[in-house]
Design a protein around this motif. Structure first.
Motif, PDB file in Angstrom:
ATOM      1  N   ASP A  11      -4.480  32.708  59.526  1.00 13.29           N
ATOM      2  CA  ASP A  11      -6.032  32.887  59.495  1.00 13.29           C
ATOM      3  C   ASP A  11      -6.392  32.928  60.971  1.00 13.29           C
ATOM      4  OD1 ASP A  11      -6.735  29.182  59.459  1.00 13.29           O
ATOM      5  OD2 ASP A  11      -4.964  30.324  60.225  1.00 13.29           O
ATOM      6  N   ASP A  16      -2.657  31.066  65.679  1.00 13.36           N
ATOM      7  CA  ASP A  16      -2.024  32.102  64.968  1.00 13.36           C
ATOM      8  C   ASP A  16      -2.068  33.656  65.854  1.00 13.36           C
ATOM      9  OD1 ASP A  16      -4.279  30.514  63.356  1.00 13.36           O
ATOM     10  OD2 ASP A  16      -2.999  31.076  61.781  1.00 13.36           O
ATOM     11  N   ASN A  40      -9.633  29.475  59.497  1.00  9.72           N
ATOM     12  CA  ASN A  40     -10.345  28.882  60.626  1.00  9.72           C
ATOM     13  C   ASN A  40     -11.568  29.596  61.159  1.00  9.72           C
ATOM     14  OD1 ASN A  40      -8.175  27.550  62.178  1.00  9.72           O
ATOM     15  ND2 ASN A  40      -6.913  29.385  62.451  1.00  9.72           N
ATOM     16  N   HIS A  84     -12.320  26.124  67.474  1.00 12.06           N
ATOM     17  CA  HIS A  84     -11.696  27.133  67.840  1.00 12.06           C
ATOM     18  C   HIS A  84     -12.742  28.230  68.473  1.00 12.06           C
ATOM     19  CE1 HIS A  84      -7.743  26.138  66.378  1.00 12.06           C
ATOM     20  NE2 HIS A  84      -8.359  26.281  65.021  1.00 12.06           N
ATOM     21  N   ILE A 125       0.611  30.081  57.756  1.00 14.23           N
ATOM     22  CA  ILE A 125      -0.083  29.334  58.934  1.00 14.23           C
ATOM     23  C   ILE A 125      -1.235  29.179  58.854  1.00 14.23           C
ATOM     24  CG2 ILE A 125       1.879  29.601  60.773  1.00 14.23           C
ATOM     25  CD1 ILE A 125       0.571  31.831  62.076  1.00 14.23           C
ATOM     26  N   MET A 151       3.049  25.794  58.019  1.00 13.83           N
ATOM     27  CA  MET A 151       2.433  24.806  58.772  1.00 13.83           C
ATOM     28  C   MET A 151       1.547  24.217  57.973  1.00 13.83           C
ATOM     29  SD  MET A 151      -0.279  23.626  60.866  1.00 13.83           S
ATOM     30  CE  MET A 151       0.298  22.066  61.068  1.00 13.83           C
ATOM     31  N   ASN A 160      -6.555  16.043  60.403  1.00 17.46           N
ATOM     32  CA  ASN A 160      -7.445  16.581  61.595  1.00 17.46           C
ATOM     33  C   ASN A 160      -8.769  17.103  61.369  1.00 17.46           C
ATOM     34  OD1 ASN A 160      -6.854  18.903  60.521  1.00 17.46           O
ATOM     35  ND2 ASN A 160      -4.959  19.566  61.966  1.00 17.46           N
ATOM     36  N   GLU A 166      -4.750  17.687  56.768  1.00 18.61           N
ATOM     37  CA  GLU A 166      -4.707  18.723  57.764  1.00 18.61           C
ATOM     38  C   GLU A 166      -5.554  19.766  57.230  1.00 18.61           C
ATOM     39  OE1 GLU A 166      -2.753  21.522  56.975  1.00 18.61           O
ATOM     40  OE2 GLU A 166      -3.400  22.291  59.025  1.00 18.61           O
ATOM     41  N   PHE A 167      -6.089  20.676  58.288  1.00 21.85           N
ATOM     42  CA  PHE A 167      -6.892  21.608  57.873  1.00 21.85           C
ATOM     43  C   PHE A 167      -6.406  22.844  56.873  1.00 21.85           C
ATOM     44  CE2 PHE A 167     -10.478  24.498  58.481  1.00 21.85           C
ATOM     45  CZ  PHE A 167      -9.974  25.982  58.616  1.00 21.85           C
ATOM     46  N   ASN A 168      -5.364  23.090  57.083  1.00 24.33           N
ATOM     47  CA  ASN A 168      -4.749  24.335  56.168  1.00 24.33           C
ATOM     48  C   ASN A 168      -4.644  23.782  54.613  1.00 24.33           C
ATOM     49  OD1 ASN A 168      -4.243  26.408  58.178  1.00 24.33           O
ATOM     50  ND2 ASN A 168      -2.126  25.603  58.769  1.00 24.33           N
ATOM     51  N   TRP A 192       0.976  18.741  61.051  1.00 24.84           N
ATOM     52  CA  TRP A 192       0.235  18.479  62.294  1.00 24.84           C
ATOM     53  C   TRP A 192       0.674  16.883  62.951  1.00 24.84           C
ATOM     54  CZ3 TRP A 192      -3.015  20.410  65.472  1.00 24.84           C
ATOM     55  CH2 TRP A 192      -4.082  19.613  66.029  1.00 24.84           C
ATOM     56  N   PRO A 243       0.615  24.541  66.737  1.00 26.59           N
ATOM     57  CA  PRO A 243       1.452  24.332  65.491  1.00 26.59           C
ATOM     58  C   PRO A 243       1.875  25.548  64.782  1.00 26.59           C
ATOM     59  CG  PRO A 243      -1.100  23.938  65.066  1.00 26.59           C
ATOM     60  CD  PRO A 243      -0.696  24.401  66.935  1.00 26.59           C
ATOM     61  N   ASP A 244       1.201  26.616  64.823  1.00 26.44           N
ATOM     62  CA  ASP A 244       1.428  27.817  64.268  1.00 26.44           C
ATOM     63  C   ASP A 244       2.830  28.484  64.967  1.00 26.44           C
ATOM     64  OD1 ASP A 244      -2.050  28.714  63.376  1.00 26.44           O
ATOM     65  OD2 ASP A 244      -0.557  27.300  62.546  1.00 26.44           O
TER      66      ASP A 244
HETATM   67  O1  RIB Z   1      -4.375  22.223  61.443  1.00 31.38           O
HETATM   68  C1  RIB Z   1      -3.673  23.173  62.190  1.00 31.38           C
HETATM   69  C2  RIB Z   1      -3.933  24.511  61.393  1.00 31.38           C
HETATM   70  O2  RIB Z   1      -5.193  24.821  61.161  1.00 31.38           O
HETATM   71  C3  RIB Z   1      -3.383  25.457  62.246  1.00 31.38           C
HETATM   72  O3  RIB Z   1      -2.783  26.580  61.476  1.00 31.38           O
HETATM   73  C4  RIB Z   1      -4.578  26.111  62.947  1.00 31.38           C
HETATM   74  O4  RIB Z   1      -4.604  27.566  62.937  1.00 31.38           O
HETATM   75  C5  RIB Z   1      -5.647  26.108  61.756  1.00 31.38           C
HETATM   76  O5  RIB Z   1      -5.451  27.055  60.767  1.00 31.38           O
END
Ligand code: RIB
Ligand code: CA
Length: 325
Positions: A11, A16, A40, A84, A125, A151, A160, A166-168, A192, A243-244
């Protein structure tokens, strides 16, 4: 040198972009395709970010770019633009429509892995919507993938996007659960917390050393990472998070993986309170594992890889508007 055939499903924003640069410049990587997924920032912005990343590496039009799912399977898309910005620091490029494949990312994931069963690995990722859709569309996909590096999630740690998630995994928890239950033979997960926060977060001083490098890709790296670093510092994370890109590094440079354990990983899809939480059960609980969760990586070793990468001189395929020099 045996190069590793990979697809980077992402994303496209901030790290990324760094992951794509690593894939395009590391001699061990053979990037067969870049596939994008809703995550993202706005999908159309991610396409611009992907083309800028390919262009700054001098590879726009060479490496296939496939657009994927524009929204999660069931839930509404959730943005990380507060983290971001637009994902590339306000840079822009005149889109090259001819550099965007007509083949949907899900079809490309299925096709490329079927053409060489057991040989192509996937670096996932972003939210796992494309991967889960490929599983549903063609059951042979799971068997054709060599390794799946993800990831996502936290290992009994903090989230997060919420305290739990975590976001993904939060953006598309249903996709994440489909993937974790699918039976891939070789799954590796970079989390994360603790992995990213401890081993893939670099101080502002370390970051400044990287961004003082005067190459197009180092200056691009600075522009795409500045906003996220500022956000991190505003929420108590003391550095630039990667992280990615460390997830790709775990595949390309396994010597960086210092510890990894097998867990049964499942994703919360019922409770709004903990939606997207990654439940990671270790051996004690007697459940059949479905993933290797990476417990520790060589952060300084990965930093050196980033430093070497950013020193590489490239000639951008197309001008990147706003990138000096
Ligand atoms: O939580 C971190 C992830 O979420 C990373 O892949 C970042 O790019 C966002 O997509
Ligand atoms: Ca990502």
């Amino acid at each position: 040198m045996n190069r590793m055939p990979i697809i980077i499903d992402n994303d496209t924003a901030q790290d990324d972009c760094v992951t794509i640069l690593l894939g395009l410049t590391d001699p061990l990587a053979d990037v067969r395709a870049i596939t994008t997924v809703a995550g993202n920032v706005s999908f159309d912005r991610q396409v611009i970010n992907a083309q800028m990343t390919l262009s700054v590496a001098g590879r726009l039009g060479e490496v296939p770019l496939h657009l994927g799912c524009r929204q999660p399977m069931l839930r509404e898309w959730v943005s990380a633009e507060d983290v971001h910005g637009d994902g590339s620091g306000g840079l822009d490029i005149e889109l090259d429509e001819s550099a965007i494949s007509d083949e949907h990312a899900v079809d490309a994931l299925i096709r490329i892995t079927a053409e060489q069963p057991g040989e192509v690995s996937i670096i996932a990722i972003g939210p796992l919507t494309n991967i889960a859709t490929a599983i549903v569309k063609d059951r042979r996909f799971v068997k054709n993938v060599k390794s799946l590096y993800i990831m996502g999630g936290s290992n009994n740690g903090r989230g997060n996007i919420t305290a739990a998630a975590e976001f993904n995994f939060y953006v598309d928890p249903h996709a994440a659960q489909i993937v974790m239950a699918a039976g891939f033979a070789d799954v590796h997960i970079v989390t994360w917390d603790p992995l990213t926060l401890r081993d893939a977060t670099y101080s502002r001083e370390q970051y400044d050393r990287l961004t003082r490098i005067q190459t197009p890709i180092a200056q691009f790296f600075k522009r795409v990472c500045d906003a996220t670093l500022g956000f991190n510092e505003s929420v108590g994370i003391d550095g630039s998070t990667h992280p990615d890109s460390i997830t790709l590094a775990a595949l390309l440079h396994p010597e960086l993986v210092l510890d990894s354990s097998q867990y049964r990983v499942d994703i919360e899809i019922q409770s709004e309170l903990t939606m997207g939480y990654s439940a990671m059960a270790w051996e004690k609980f007697g459940v059949k594992p479905n993933a290797h969760v990476i417990e520790e990586m060589d952060g300084p070793g990965f930093y050196s890889i980033l430093e070497q990468m950013l020193e590489i001189e490239t000639t951008p395929t197309r001008p990147i508007l706003g990138l000096n020099g």
